[in-house]
Design a protein around this motif. Sequence first.
Motif, short mmCIF file in Angstrom:
data_model
loop_
_atom_site.label_atom_id
_atom_site.label_comp_id
_atom_site.label_asym_id
_atom_site.label_seq_id
_atom_site.Cartn_x
_atom_site.Cartn_y
_atom_site.Cartn_z
N LYS A 71 14.03 98.32 -16.30
CA LYS A 71 13.68 98.20 -17.72
C LYS A 71 12.28 98.76 -17.96
CE LYS A 71 17.48 96.00 -18.84
NZ LYS A 71 18.46 96.58 -19.79
N ARG A 92 6.34 113.07 -17.69
CA ARG A 92 7.57 112.52 -17.09
C ARG A 92 7.83 111.09 -17.57
NH1 ARG A 92 8.55 109.56 -12.60
NH2 ARG A 92 6.49 109.89 -11.69
N MET A 106 7.09 109.85 -20.41
CA MET A 106 7.59 109.91 -21.78
C MET A 106 9.06 110.36 -21.80
SD MET A 106 4.24 111.63 -23.58
CE MET A 106 5.04 111.87 -25.16
N GLU A 107 9.41 111.30 -20.93
CA GLU A 107 10.78 111.83 -20.94
C GLU A 107 11.75 110.92 -20.21
OE1 GLU A 107 13.26 115.82 -19.53
OE2 GLU A 107 11.06 115.80 -19.45
N ALA A 108 11.39 110.53 -18.99
CA ALA A 108 12.32 109.76 -18.16
C ALA A 108 12.40 108.30 -18.57
CB ALA A 108 11.90 109.86 -16.69
N HIS A 109 11.30 107.73 -19.06
CA HIS A 109 11.27 106.31 -19.39
C HIS A 109 11.21 106.03 -20.88
CE1 HIS A 109 10.98 105.65 -15.16
NE2 HIS A 109 9.70 105.98 -15.04
N ALA A 110 11.23 107.10 -21.70
CA ALA A 110 11.21 106.96 -23.16
C ALA A 110 10.00 106.15 -23.64
CB ALA A 110 12.51 106.33 -23.65
N LEU A 111 8.85 106.37 -23.02
CA LEU A 111 7.63 105.67 -23.42
C LEU A 111 6.90 106.48 -24.49
CD1 LEU A 111 6.13 104.49 -20.00
CD2 LEU A 111 7.65 103.24 -21.54
N SER A 112 6.12 105.78 -25.30
CA SER A 112 5.30 106.46 -26.30
C SER A 112 4.18 107.21 -25.59
CB SER A 112 4.71 105.45 -27.27
OG SER A 112 3.74 104.63 -26.61
N LYS A 150 10.62 100.04 -20.58
CA LYS A 150 9.85 99.62 -21.75
C LYS A 150 9.32 98.20 -21.56
CE LYS A 150 8.00 99.92 -25.79
NZ LYS A 150 6.76 100.72 -25.92
#
Length: 483
Positions: free
Chosen positions: A343, A309, A311-317, A345
């Motif tokens: 924010k 989640r 990775m998908e919701a927060h665009a984290l690596s 990232k």
Amino acid sequence: MSGEYEVVIGLEVHAQLLTRTKMFCGCSTAFGAPPNTQTCPVCQGMPGSLPVINRRAVEFGIKTALAIGCSVNADNRFARKHYYYPDMPKNYQISQYEEPLAVHGHLDVEAAGAARRIGIERLHLEEDVGKLVHEGSLETAQSSQVDFNRAGVPLMEIVSKPDMRAPEEAAAYLRALRAIVVYLGVCDGNMEEGSLRCDANISLRKRGAAEYGTKVEIKNMNSFRNVQHALEYEIKRQARALDTGERIVQETRLWDPDKAHTVSMRSKEFAHDYRYFPEPDLPPLDVEARWVEAVRATLPELPAARRARFMEAHALSAYDADLLTGSRALADYFEAAVAGCGKPKAAANWVLNELLRELPGDDERAIAACPVPPGNLARLITLIEDGTISGRIAKDVFEKMYRSGEDAQSIVSREGLTQVADAGVLAAKIDEVLSTNPKVVKDYRAGKKAALGFLVGQVMKSTDGKANPALVNKILTEKLYKV
């Protein structure tokens, strides 16, 4: 190691359950009490005393079983496991053998860039034994004393299948399992204090062979690093022995982290050596389906799901998400900070780079004692995002926040750290820098783009680091173009 051998590893993990009382009596399980002050006739094994099953411990076992995909047995029973050791008051341990609490689960791990599914044979409940306290080291101690405070503390043993083929996989499995029991709140996962302990069974066999080699058990590994290093050493030791025709004996060996090798402790027992038989003082344990479903309803979001989640919701690596979800307390902190600043990232960078540099750990106790609540970190990030302070100044502010417990705005206001974003003021500073550095200006005009960084640095220096970097770059570039 010779490439002709295949490594076969299985782990037995003991997790001390976070119940207030022991497995079969009402004595406290609190860590650190004076020796032998948390005992009673039941956990001391006095004749005539009768054990009573701790319902909370059973619930914790069910919860863990569900989290690792096990089937919970409706009928299970406690048994007596007989062996003699000075710190075991009864000369037998109440455990489970033929009818454990749960069986046939699995855990998905990633090691060396490859995903692996590790099977789990069984999960059962048992009581812990006491603790020997030696005067000096074990080898040189003149005497030893026994502390029975730990005797009877509820343990959950999770036995993997022999599915691991490398020490890295074993360490990854142990990390994943620790994260799950901590997320569930059933164990604090503290390996140094012994509330999470791991024994490894390892053997080597000819590559392609169907039968397993002779199994050796390794004990005394109180960290992920020690588990991996002990297995690496044992692989080399067994491979050398097999290469020279030496017979591997089934035994228990201790890992010595100071000397980085394993040493023989005793010959390894077989199951029949323990003379298991049903515990006569405890009735069979009936785990009804509705009880299992009631426990299932309390399961939190588990590490793997939370990682996905993030990775998908927060665009984290994948790397950042993995670090942030390694501890439930850290993941909760991160999400609270994101809720405050919007924010993700930026919040991930601050948590992983600045916060963890200061904290003594990432567990619940460390996070709970953190002097910078997630809301305060969120407000610091907001001050950067709206241009009130620069990123460089923000790091100084964060350090002051951590030392004093103050919020960011109070520190910025008191010390006059607000970022200079007045175009007129910055233009004047830039003119001064350009006039005092004509050679650098000429270098820039000649195509040396690195010169721009030097000039920006001079402007930042002239404003004590308070200038808005983006605005400095914009004005400086425009002026250099006109020169």
